[in-house]
Scaffold this motif. Structure first.
Motif, mmCIF file in Angstrom:
data_model
loop_
_atom_site.group_PDB
_atom_site.id
_atom_site.type_symbol
_atom_site.label_atom_id
_atom_site.label_comp_id
_atom_site.label_asym_id
_atom_site.label_seq_id
_atom_site.Cartn_x
_atom_site.Cartn_y
_atom_site.Cartn_z
ATOM 1 N N THR A 224 0.873 -1.539 0.060
ATOM 2 C CA THR A 224 -0.270 -0.033 0.087
ATOM 3 C C THR A 224 0.972 1.192 -0.129
ATOM 4 O OG1 THR A 224 -1.498 -1.046 1.502
ATOM 5 C CG2 THR A 224 -1.743 1.316 0.981
ATOM 6 N N LEU A 225 0.130 2.219 -1.255
ATOM 7 C CA LEU A 225 1.430 3.401 -0.728
ATOM 8 C C LEU A 225 -0.137 4.449 -0.255
ATOM 9 C CD1 LEU A 225 2.778 3.120 -4.879
ATOM 10 C CD2 LEU A 225 4.158 2.329 -2.247
ATOM 11 N N GLY A 226 0.904 5.308 0.410
ATOM 12 C CA GLY A 226 0.149 6.622 0.782
ATOM 13 C C GLY A 226 0.474 7.902 -0.242
ATOM 14 N N VAL A 227 -0.075 7.808 -0.903
ATOM 15 C CA VAL A 227 -0.441 9.316 -1.831
ATOM 16 C C VAL A 227 -1.393 10.621 -1.237
ATOM 17 C CG1 VAL A 227 -0.166 7.423 -3.598
ATOM 18 C CG2 VAL A 227 -2.670 8.325 -3.028
ATOM 19 N N SER A 228 -0.810 11.314 -2.019
ATOM 20 C CA SER A 228 -1.560 12.609 -1.763
ATOM 21 C C SER A 228 -2.482 13.171 -2.064
ATOM 22 C CB SER A 228 -0.105 14.150 -2.364
ATOM 23 O OG SER A 228 0.675 13.758 -1.307
ATOM 24 N N ASP A 229 -2.984 12.459 -4.059
ATOM 25 C CA ASP A 229 -4.231 13.289 -4.672
ATOM 26 C C ASP A 229 -4.112 11.846 -4.700
ATOM 27 O OD1 ASP A 229 -5.542 14.142 -6.265
ATOM 28 O OD2 ASP A 229 -4.166 15.344 -6.687
ATOM 29 N N THR B 193 24.812 -2.617 -14.312
ATOM 30 C CA THR B 193 24.762 -2.767 -13.038
ATOM 31 C C THR B 193 25.903 -3.493 -11.879
ATOM 32 O OG1 THR B 193 23.382 -4.728 -12.941
ATOM 33 C CG2 THR B 193 22.426 -2.819 -12.329
ATOM 34 N N ASP B 194 26.451 -3.494 -11.546
ATOM 35 C CA ASP B 194 28.082 -4.275 -10.687
ATOM 36 C C ASP B 194 27.945 -5.372 -10.660
ATOM 37 O OD1 ASP B 194 26.549 -3.736 -8.484
ATOM 38 O OD2 ASP B 194 27.868 -2.759 -6.708
ATOM 39 N N TYR B 195 26.071 -6.252 -10.547
ATOM 40 C CA TYR B 195 26.197 -7.854 -10.425
ATOM 41 C C TYR B 195 25.753 -7.990 -11.798
ATOM 42 C CZ TYR B 195 21.475 -5.299 -10.321
ATOM 43 O OH TYR B 195 20.041 -4.339 -10.431
ATOM 44 N N GLY B 196 26.027 -7.517 -12.885
ATOM 45 C CA GLY B 196 25.378 -7.519 -14.622
ATOM 46 C C GLY B 196 24.118 -7.559 -14.859
ATOM 47 N N GLY B 197 23.307 -6.892 -14.233
ATOM 48 C CA GLY B 197 22.166 -6.390 -14.518
ATOM 49 C C GLY B 197 22.265 -5.189 -15.371
ATOM 50 N N TYR B 198 20.433 -4.333 -15.175
ATOM 51 C CA TYR B 198 21.018 -3.453 -16.644
ATOM 52 C C TYR B 198 19.819 -2.855 -15.636
ATOM 53 C CZ TYR B 198 20.309 -0.459 -20.097
ATOM 54 O OH TYR B 198 20.163 0.937 -21.338
ATOM 55 N N SER B 199 20.147 -1.459 -15.222
ATOM 56 C CA SER B 199 18.329 -0.757 -14.405
ATOM 57 C C SER B 199 18.521 0.385 -13.999
ATOM 58 C CB SER B 199 18.595 -1.274 -12.579
ATOM 59 O OG SER B 199 19.328 -0.116 -11.753
ATOM 60 N N GLY B 200 17.354 1.154 -14.284
ATOM 61 C CA GLY B 200 17.360 2.692 -13.471
ATOM 62 C C GLY B 200 15.809 2.989 -13.042
ATOM 63 N N TYR B 201 15.403 4.177 -12.595
ATOM 64 C CA TYR B 201 14.473 4.752 -11.452
ATOM 65 C C TYR B 201 13.744 5.293 -11.972
ATOM 66 C CZ TYR B 201 16.805 1.640 -7.771
ATOM 67 O OH TYR B 201 17.234 0.879 -7.216
ATOM 68 N N PHE B 202 12.718 5.362 -11.470
ATOM 69 C CA PHE B 202 11.445 6.732 -11.970
ATOM 70 C C PHE B 202 10.861 6.736 -10.363
ATOM 71 C CE2 PHE B 202 8.670 3.146 -13.149
ATOM 72 C CZ PHE B 202 7.271 3.367 -12.629
ATOM 73 N N ALA B 203 10.282 7.622 -10.053
ATOM 74 C CA ALA B 203 9.176 8.260 -9.184
ATOM 75 C C ALA B 203 8.017 8.160 -9.165
ATOM 76 C CB ALA B 203 9.642 9.034 -8.114
ATOM 77 N N ASP B 204 7.427 8.099 -8.800
ATOM 78 C CA ASP B 204 5.569 8.086 -9.453
ATOM 79 C C ASP B 204 5.248 9.931 -9.351
ATOM 80 O OD1 ASP B 204 4.750 7.876 -5.814
ATOM 81 O OD2 ASP B 204 3.772 6.419 -6.382
ATOM 82 N N PRO B 205 3.585 9.636 -8.284
ATOM 83 C CA PRO B 205 3.699 11.637 -8.739
ATOM 84 C C PRO B 205 3.615 11.685 -6.502
ATOM 85 C CG PRO B 205 1.875 10.732 -9.381
ATOM 86 C CD PRO B 205 3.046 9.508 -9.401
ATOM 87 N N ASP B 206 3.807 11.109 -6.053
ATOM 88 C CA ASP B 206 4.140 11.170 -4.620
ATOM 89 C C ASP B 206 5.402 10.751 -4.361
ATOM 90 O OD1 ASP B 206 1.665 11.576 -2.791
ATOM 91 O OD2 ASP B 206 0.851 10.208 -4.325
ATOM 92 N N GLY B 207 6.335 10.655 -5.505
ATOM 93 C CA GLY B 207 8.008 10.372 -4.951
ATOM 94 C C GLY B 207 8.278 9.226 -4.766
ATOM 95 N N HIS B 208 7.901 8.004 -4.764
ATOM 96 C CA HIS B 208 7.653 6.762 -4.258
ATOM 97 C C HIS B 208 8.825 5.958 -5.650
ATOM 98 C CE1 HIS B 208 5.084 6.503 -0.926
ATOM 99 N NE2 HIS B 208 4.056 7.110 -2.167
ATOM 100 N N PRO B 209 9.595 5.791 -5.179
ATOM 101 C CA PRO B 209 10.834 5.409 -6.216
ATOM 102 C C PRO B 209 10.527 3.482 -6.434
ATOM 103 C CG PRO B 209 12.248 5.014 -4.161
ATOM 104 C CD PRO B 209 10.620 5.795 -4.141
#
Length: 151
Positions: free
Chosen positions: A16-21, A114-130
């Motif tokens: 469950t994510l707490g959201v503002s709007d 990544t240093d473990y042989g993967g590939y990744s990136g990050y985005f944040a939702d409207p409340d900043g949840h990464p």
């Protein structure tokens, strides 16, 4: 003498994510393509089928009250948790990041090796949840959308 019960079976069923709007968050997660369920809850709470644990959206202050925690001060920095969207290939990671940003997410970190042989990136939702978008060795995403881990 009481018969001892077996220990409970551990399971993670809902995140469950707490959201503002809640309206904006529902629109965002709908736009990402998650399938909303139990729509009869209206804007009180939103539940999404993710192919694994359910993702729920709930008003930030009400979630804090439900957990008997203060809702202020609300953290504006890293909260010690990330969500992950595992992918089948590097190209899918790039596509998911671009898609999420196109739907209103904020790119936190571009996709990279990544240093473990993967590939990744990050985005944040409207409340900043990464959210980490990742392909990683030993983690396979099946046709059922579920994550399968190597032994």
């Amino acid at each position: 003498m009481r018969k001892e019960l077996p220990p409970p079976v551990p399971r993670l069923t809902v995140i469950t994510l707490g959201v503002s709007d809640i309206r904006a968050s529902i629109a965002f997660y709908d736009a990402l393509g998650f399938s909303r369920r139990l729509k009869a809850t209206g804007e009180a709470v939103a539940f999404y089928d993710t192919g694994g644990p359910v993702l729920a959206l709930f008003h930030w202050d009400q979630l804090a009250a439900d957990a008997a925690l203060p809702d202020k001060p609300r953290p504006t920095t890293f909260r010690g948790i990330t969500l992950a969207w595992n992918c089948r290939a590097r190209e899918e990671v790039d596509a998911v990041l671009a898609f999420a940003v196109g739907k209103g997410a904020v790119l936190l970190k571009a996709a990279h090796e990544t240093d473990y042989g993967g590939y990744s990136g990050y985005f944040a939702d409207p409340d900043g949840h990464p959210w980490e978008v990742v392909v990683a060795p030993g983690i396979e995403v099946g046709e059922d959308r579920r994550v399968h881990l190597a032994e």
